[in-house]
Design a protein around this motif. Structure first.
Motif, PDB file in Angstrom:
ATOM      1  N   ASN A 105      38.287  39.049  50.314  1.00  0.00           N
ATOM      2  CA  ASN A 105      38.202  39.750  49.035  1.00  0.00           C
ATOM      3  C   ASN A 105      37.127  40.833  49.030  1.00  0.00           C
ATOM      4  N   GLU A 106      36.152  40.728  49.929  1.00  0.00           N
ATOM      5  CA  GLU A 106      35.180  41.822  50.039  1.00  0.00           C
ATOM      6  C   GLU A 106      35.877  43.106  50.478  1.00  0.00           C
ATOM      7  N   ALA A 107      36.787  42.975  51.434  1.00  0.00           N
ATOM      8  CA  ALA A 107      37.553  44.147  51.859  1.00  0.00           C
ATOM      9  C   ALA A 107      38.518  44.580  50.763  1.00  0.00           C
ATOM     10  N   TYR A 108      39.098  43.609  50.070  1.00  0.00           N
ATOM     11  CA  TYR A 108      40.020  43.917  48.973  1.00  0.00           C
ATOM     12  C   TYR A 108      39.310  44.742  47.900  1.00  0.00           C
ATOM     13  N   LEU A 109      38.092  44.334  47.538  1.00  0.00           N
ATOM     14  CA  LEU A 109      37.330  45.043  46.508  1.00  0.00           C
ATOM     15  C   LEU A 109      36.932  46.443  46.962  1.00  0.00           C
ATOM     16  N   MET A 110      36.709  46.602  48.263  1.00  0.00           N
ATOM     17  CA  MET A 110      36.303  47.904  48.791  1.00  0.00           C
ATOM     18  C   MET A 110      37.352  48.974  48.504  1.00  0.00           C
ATOM     19  N   HIS A 111      38.621  48.550  48.418  1.00  0.00           N
ATOM     20  CA  HIS A 111      39.707  49.525  48.286  1.00  0.00           C
ATOM     21  C   HIS A 111      40.459  49.414  46.963  1.00  0.00           C
ATOM     22  N   SER A 112      39.988  48.566  46.053  1.00  0.00           N
ATOM     23  CA  SER A 112      40.680  48.385  44.775  1.00  0.00           C
ATOM     24  C   SER A 112      39.965  49.138  43.667  1.00  0.00           C
ATOM     25  N   SER A 113      40.749  49.689  42.778  1.00  0.00           N
ATOM     26  CA  SER A 113      40.171  50.269  41.570  1.00  0.00           C
ATOM     27  C   SER A 113      39.731  49.150  40.630  1.00  0.00           C
ATOM     28  N   THR A 114      38.640  49.380  39.931  1.00  0.00           N
ATOM     29  CA  THR A 114      38.241  48.417  38.897  1.00  0.00           C
ATOM     30  C   THR A 114      39.045  48.614  37.618  1.00  0.00           C
ATOM     31  N   SER A 115      39.962  49.568  37.632  1.00  0.00           N
ATOM     32  CA  SER A 115      40.864  49.779  36.492  1.00  0.00           C
ATOM     33  C   SER A 115      42.302  49.809  36.987  1.00  0.00           C
ATOM     34  N   PRO A 116      42.814  48.676  37.476  1.00  0.00           N
ATOM     35  CA  PRO A 116      44.183  48.662  38.012  1.00  0.00           C
ATOM     36  C   PRO A 116      45.217  48.863  36.907  1.00  0.00           C
ATOM     37  N   GLN A 117      46.336  49.437  37.272  1.00  0.00           N
ATOM     38  CA  GLN A 117      47.439  49.664  36.339  1.00  0.00           C
ATOM     39  C   GLN A 117      48.243  48.374  36.210  1.00  0.00           C
ATOM     40  N   TYR A 118      48.224  47.781  35.022  1.00  0.00           N
ATOM     41  CA  TYR A 118      48.832  46.475  34.833  1.00  0.00           C
ATOM     42  C   TYR A 118      50.354  46.505  34.911  1.00  0.00           C
ATOM     43  N   ALA A 119      50.951  47.641  34.651  1.00  0.00           N
ATOM     44  CA  ALA A 119      52.404  47.733  34.814  1.00  0.00           C
ATOM     45  C   ALA A 119      52.791  47.571  36.282  1.00  0.00           C
ATOM     46  N   ILE A 120      51.934  48.047  37.193  1.00  0.00           N
ATOM     47  CA  ILE A 120      52.210  47.892  38.622  1.00  0.00           C
ATOM     48  C   ILE A 120      52.082  46.428  39.018  1.00  0.00           C
ATOM     49  N   ILE A 121      51.050  45.748  38.502  1.00  0.00           N
ATOM     50  CA  ILE A 121      50.909  44.313  38.781  1.00  0.00           C
ATOM     51  C   ILE A 121      52.157  43.571  38.289  1.00  0.00           C
ATOM     52  N   ALA A 122      52.586  43.897  37.074  1.00  0.00           N
ATOM     53  CA  ALA A 122      53.768  43.226  36.517  1.00  0.00           C
ATOM     54  C   ALA A 122      55.002  43.488  37.365  1.00  0.00           C
ATOM     55  N   SER A 123      55.128  44.701  37.915  1.00  0.00           N
ATOM     56  CA  SER A 123      56.299  44.996  38.734  1.00  0.00           C
ATOM     57  C   SER A 123      56.252  44.245  40.056  1.00  0.00           C
ATOM     58  N   CYS A 124      55.046  44.017  40.617  1.00  0.00           N
ATOM     59  CA  CYS A 124      54.929  43.166  41.810  1.00  0.00           C
ATOM     60  C   CYS A 124      55.406  41.752  41.484  1.00  0.00           C
ATOM     61  N   ASP A 125      54.974  41.259  40.330  1.00  0.00           N
ATOM     62  CA  ASP A 125      55.330  39.923  39.868  1.00  0.00           C
ATOM     63  C   ASP A 125      56.840  39.787  39.699  1.00  0.00           C
ATOM     64  N   VAL A 126      57.440  40.736  39.001  1.00  0.00           N
ATOM     65  CA  VAL A 126      58.878  40.683  38.722  1.00  0.00           C
ATOM     66  C   VAL A 126      59.696  40.929  39.992  1.00  0.00           C
ATOM     67  N   ALA A 127      59.244  41.870  40.835  1.00  0.00           N
ATOM     68  CA  ALA A 127      59.978  42.156  42.074  1.00  0.00           C
ATOM     69  C   ALA A 127      60.068  40.922  42.956  1.00  0.00           C
ATOM     70  N   ALA A 128      58.986  40.141  43.022  1.00  0.00           N
ATOM     71  CA  ALA A 128      59.017  38.901  43.799  1.00  0.00           C
ATOM     72  C   ALA A 128      59.975  37.899  43.162  1.00  0.00           C
ATOM     73  N   ALA A 129      59.884  37.739  41.839  1.00  0.00           N
ATOM     74  CA  ALA A 129      60.748  36.775  41.150  1.00  0.00           C
ATOM     75  C   ALA A 129      62.218  37.132  41.319  1.00  0.00           C
ATOM     76  N   MET A 130      62.540  38.413  41.354  1.00  0.00           N
ATOM     77  CA  MET A 130      63.927  38.839  41.542  1.00  0.00           C
ATOM     78  C   MET A 130      64.488  38.414  42.897  1.00  0.00           C
ATOM     79  N   MET A 131      63.597  38.228  43.885  1.00  0.00           N
ATOM     80  CA  MET A 131      64.069  37.898  45.227  1.00  0.00           C
ATOM     81  C   MET A 131      64.198  36.394  45.452  1.00  0.00           C
ATOM     82  N   GLU A 132      63.872  35.593  44.441  1.00  0.00           N
ATOM     83  CA  GLU A 132      64.057  34.147  44.555  1.00  0.00           C
ATOM     84  C   GLU A 132      65.528  33.863  44.868  1.00  0.00           C
TER      85      GLU A 132
END
Length: 751
Positions: free
Chosen positions: A426-453
Motif C-alpha cells: 500500500n505504500e507503493a499504492y499511495l505513491m501513485h494514487s490521488s487523494t481525491s479518487p473519482q468514485y464513479a470509476i470505483i463503482a464501475s470497477c465494482d460493477v464490471a467485476a460483478a457483471m463477470m460473475e
C-alpha cells in the motif's frame, strides 16, 4: 432512486378477451398497482432476443395453457420451446425469478429439468390477483435488491440520502453548476445522479480507497473472488498507474528486471522511476508490422543469463549482488495484436528463477471467464500456485470489460512460500494514487467485476467470441463472392469453424503455419485471441512483398472515421478492431457495409472532395485527387523505401545501452542534452522515449543508442511527412521546428 426492471409476461392470450387473457391482465394490473412495471408479450419469438431481456427484467412469467399444450403432439413441442427458452435464460442468469402459470396444467405436466429452474408455479383464480402479485414481486425485489455489489450499493444509498455536503468537490453535488448558464448545460448533460455521487474520500460510509476499508474493501474482496485472485486493488487512473504500483512495490534502484521489449510505455516509465537495470526479451514481428510472441527460448533462464552477461550495466549489478535473482518479469499478455502466452509453461520455466511474475493483461481481463482461454491468462481457477514467485496481473477494466475510462485493477496470486505484505504494497499504492479518487470509476470497477460473475460473465465472453467469428465468416463470404477482384482480409488461421466458436486449438499458433508470419514458434505456447481482429488491406503480404498496387490502411481508416466508424489502431496495411462485450451485430455489420462503400468509391476513383470532405477542408491540395490515385501515391512511397522491411528490422535490431535509463532521464531533467538533427543521430544516446505511431510501441528508451536502421526510418518519416501531409507518421520524441521556412526534425540526446 428507482431502477427500471419490469416484470415480463409471455402469454399468447395477453391481449385476448378470453378467460386466460382476462386473468393474466388482472395479474398485470395488480402488479402495476403495487408500483411495478409490466411488459406483456404474446409469443416466445426468437429465443436469443427474449433472453437478452434477462438483463432488463426483474422476473419472467410464462404461460403453459396456450394452444400448443392442447394435444399430446403439440404439448411436447411446447415443452421443448419452454425448455429452450429457460436454458437460454439460465445460460446468462442463474438468479432471475421464472414463474409458470396456468389454469388446467400443473407441475405434473412439466419435466424435472424445467421445474428445478422455477421460482414458483401459479394457478390462476385460486388466489386473488393482488395476493399473487405480491408473491411474485417479493421474489422480483429480492432479486433486484441483490444485484448491486458492495461499493455501488453504498454509493447509491449515499446519493439517495439527501444529506447536505460540506466537503469537496466544490460543486456540492452539482449545485454549483445550477448557478451558471453553462453550468446548467453541464448538469443537464451528465445528470443529477453522477454529480450527487461525485464525492470526496471524507464520506465514511463509502469506505476508503486509499486504505481499502469499508464498502471499497468489500468490493475489492468480491472482485478478487470473481477473478480467482488472493487480492484485488481497484485503481482509478488506468493500468499505466497499476503497472507502476506493481513495480514500485517490488523493484528498487539497481535491481535487474526482465521486460518484454514491446511493453507498454508505462513499464518503461517504471524502469526510469525505480532506477532498475532492464534486460529485454525481443518479440517476433511479421512484415505486416504485427507484433508476435517472444519465443519460448528467450524465457529460458540460461538465455536470460546470457542477456545479463551481454549488458554491462546488468553485469555490474549482478556482480554487486550475485545472490539476487532478477526482481521481476513483465510481459504484455496479450500483445497489441492479440497474441497470448501459455502461462503454465512460463511458470514451469521461471518459478524460483525470478522473484515476481507480472502479466500486463490490459487487453485480456475477459479471459478468466471462459474455458476457451484455459492456461492462456495469468490467474485461473483450479490452477496451481507458483512455489516461490508472486504473481501479479494488471487489468484495464475499461478496455475489454464494462469499466468507465481509467478503471483498472491489480490482481495478486500468492505463492506457496510468499505472502503479500499489504502494508508494504500500500505504500507503493499511495505513491501513485490521488487523494481525491473519482468514485464513479470505483463503482464501475465494482460493477464490471460483478457483471463477470458466472454464468453471466461466461455468456458475455462467449457472445464476444461468437460475434468476432461471425464477422470473420462474413468477411470471407464477401471475399468469395468477389472472386478474383480485391477485398480486405482478416488476419488469422486459414480455417475457422463453420458455426459456433470452436475450440482453443483452432487458434493456436503452430510452428508450421504460414498465416501468422512469426516463424518457427514453440508448440502450444501461443494462441491468437479471436476477439482481436486485424483487417489487412491490399498491397503487402505477410512476407513483406509489395504488390504493384496497394491501399494503405491510413486512407481506409480516415474514410471509416468520416463515415462514423472509428477503429482502435492503424498500421501500414492493417487496422485493428476489438469485439468487446459491448460490440453488437449492428456495429460490425456497419463496418462491413462501410468497407463495401470504400471498395465501390475506390474502384470508381471518386475525387477526394466528394468522399472525404472534412479531410479536404484541412488539406485542400487533395481535393481533385482520385481516391485510387491517392492510395497509389502513398503505396509507391512505402514501396520505394521498402518500409515494411525497415519497420520490422528496426524493432528487431539489437539496441545498445549507453547508460541506465534513469541516469539518461536525469541528464534530461538537468538539461544536459543536445537537440540533434536526424542525419546526425547514429551513435547518439537518446534522452527520451522514441515512439512511432503506428504501432505506438517505444522504439528506444532513454540511454540507448541510435543505429543505422532507426535513422533510416526517421529519414523516411521526414520525407514522407513533407510529401504527403495529412498522412504523416507521428513519432513521439521527435521534435519538429521551423527553421527559415524549412521543417526540421530533432531528437534530444544526452551529452
Amino acid at each position: 432512486m428507482k431502477f427500471r426492471f419490469p416484470v415480463l409476461i409471455i402469454d399468447e392470450d395477453f391481449r385476448s378477451e378470453n378467460t386466460s387473457g382476462l386473468g393474466i391482465r388482472a395479474l398485470a394490473e395488480a402488479m402495476e398497482g403495487e408500483g411495478a412495471e409490466v411488459i406483456g408479450a404474446t409469443s416466445y419469438g426468437d429465443l436469443s432476443q427474449f433472453a437478452q431481456q434477462q438483463s432488463r427484467a426483474s422476473a419472467f412469467i410464462l404461460s403453459i395453457d396456450d394452444e400448443e399444450f392442447l394435444t399430446p403432439d403439440t404439448e411436447q413441442s411446447a415443452i421443448a420451446n419452454l425448455r429452450d427458452f429457460i436454458q437460454e435464460i439460465r445460460f446468462k442468469n442463474n438468479d432471475i425469478p421464472i414463474f409458470l402459470y396456468g389454469e388446467t396444467r400443473t407441475s405434473s405436466h412439466i419435466p424435472n429439468d424445467i421445474l428445478r429452474e422455477l421460482h414458483g408455479f401459479i394457478h390462476m383464480f385460486e388466489d386473488t390477483p393482488e395476493f399473487v402479485a405480491r408473491h411474485i414481486l417479493r421474489e422480483a425485489r429480492s432479486y433486484t435488491d441483490g444485484l448491486a455489489p458492495p461499493f455501488f450499493r453504498a454509493l447509491v444509498d449515499y446519493a439517495n440520502d439527501g444529506s447536505y455536503s460540506w466537503h469537496c468537490p466544490g460543486h456540492s453535488g452539482g449545485v454549483a453548476f445550477l448557478k451558471s448558464p453553462v453550468g446548467q448545460m453541464f448538469h443537464q448533460f451528465f445528470g443529477e445522479n453522477m454529480l450527487r455521487a461525485d464525492v470526496c474520500n471524507a464520506v465514511e460510509e463509502l469506505g476508503q480507497l486509499l486504505d481499502h476499508t469499508g464498502p471499497v474493501a468489500a468490493s475489492e474482496h468480491n472482485a478478487a473472488r470473481i477473478f480467482n485472485a488472493d487480492h484485488c486493488f481497484f485503481v482509478t487512473n488506468g493500468t499505466s498507474t497499476s503497472n507502476k504500483m506493481v513495480w514500485h512495490s517490488t523493484v528498487a534502484s539497481g535491481d535487474i528486471v526482465v521486460v518484454d521489449r514491446n511493453c507498454h510505455k508505462s513499464i518503461l516509465h517504471a524502469i526510469i522511476m525505480t532506477g532498475a537495470v532492464p534486460v529485454f526479451l525481443t518479440p517476433t514481428r511479421n512484415n505486416l508490422g504485427l507484433i508476435g510472441p517472444i519465443p519460448l527460448d528467450e524465457f529460458r533462464p540460461e538465455n536470460i543469463q546470457k542477456k545479463i552477461d551481454a549488458n554491462p550495466f546488468a553485469r555490474e549489478a549482478q556482480a554487486k549482488h550475485p545472490d539476487r535473482k532478477p526482481r521481476i518479469l513483465t510481459i504484455t499478455q496479450s500483445t497489441y495484436d492479440g497474441v497470448v502466452y501459455n502461462v503454465e509453461m512460463l511458470k514451469e520455466l521461471l518459478d524460483g528463477r525470478i522473484d515476481t511474475l507480472h502479466f500486463d493483461e490490459a487487453w485480456l481481463p475477459h479471459a478468466a471467464f471462459h474455458h476457451f482461454y484455459r492456461n492462456m491468462h495469468a490467474l485461473g481457477r483450479d490452477r496451481p500456485r507458483c512455489k516461490e514467485a508472486m504473481m501479479f496481473a494488471t487489468h484495464s477494466t475499461h478496455k475489454l470489460l464494462a469499466g468507465i475510462s481509467q478503471a483498472s485493477q491489480i490482481l495478486v496470486k500468492e505463492s506457496e512460500t510468499q505472502k503479500l505484505d499489504r502494508h508494504i504494497f500500500n505504500e507503493a499504492y499511495l505513491m501513485h494514487s490521488s487523494t481525491s479518487p473519482q468514485y464513479a470509476i470505483i463503482a464501475s470497477c465494482d460493477v464490471a467485476a460483478a457483471m463477470m460473475e458466472p454464468p453471466g460473465g461466461t455468456a458475455l465472453v462467449e457472445e464476444s467470441i461468437a460475434e468476432a467469428l461471425n464477422f470473420r465468416r462474413a468477411m470471407r463470404k464477401v471475399d468469395a463472392e468477389w472472386g478474383d477482384d480485391w477485398w480486405f482480409q482478416v488476419w488469422g488461421p486459414d480455417e475457422i469453424v463453420d458455426d459456433g466458436i470452436g475450440v482453443q486449438e483452432d487458434w493456436i499458433l503452430h510452428p508450421d503455419d504460414n498465416w501468422h508470419g512469426f516463424g518457427n514458434l514453440a508448440a502450444g505456447f501461443n494462441m491468437l485471441d479471436p476477439i482481436k481482429a486485424t483487417v489487412v488491406t491490399p498491397g503487402l503480404s505477410v512476407n513483406g512483398e509489395f504488390a504493384e498496387t496497394g491501399i494503405p490502411a491510413s486512407i481506409v481508416t480516415r474514410y471509416l472515421a468520416e463515415h462514423g466508424v472509428v477503429v482502435e489502431k492503424t498500421g501500414l496495411y492493417s487496422f485493428f478492431i476489438m469485439f468487446t462485450i459491448g460490440i453488437t451485430k449492428g456495429r460490425w455489420n456497419t463496418l462491413l457495409s462501410a468497407l463495401q462503400q470504400f471498395k465501390d468509391d475506390y474502384d470508381k476513383n471518386l475525387p477526394m472532395w466528394k468522399i472525404l470532405p472534412e479531410f479536404c477542408q484541412a488539406f485542400p491540395s487533395y481535393e481533385q485527387t482520385g481516391l485510387k490515385n491517392l492510395c497509389q501515391q502513398i503505396h509507391d512511397a512505402y514501396k520505394s523505401h521498402d518500409i515494411a522491411r525497415v519497420t520490422t528490422e528496426m524493432y528487431l535490431s539489437p539496441m545498445q545501452p549507453a547508460m541506465k535509463p534513469s541516469d539518461a532521464y536525469a541528464m534530461m531533467t538537468h538539461r544536459e542534452i543536445d537537440r540533434v538533427e536526424i542525419d546526425e543521430l547514429e551513435g547518439r544516446a537518446t534522452a527520451v522515449l522514441l515512439t512511432p505511431y503506428p504501432p505506438g510501441i517505444p522504439l528506444l528508451i532513454p540511454g540507448e543508442r541510435f543505429n543505422e536502421t532507426i535513422v533510416q526510418y526517421l529519414q523516411f518519416a521526414r520525407e514522407f511527412n513533407n510529401k504527403l501531409p495529412g498522412f504523416h507518421t507521428d513519432i513521439h520524441g521527435l521534435v519538429e521546428e521551423n527553421v527559415g521556412g524549412t521543417r526540421k526534425y530533432y531528437v534530444d540526446c544526452v551529452r
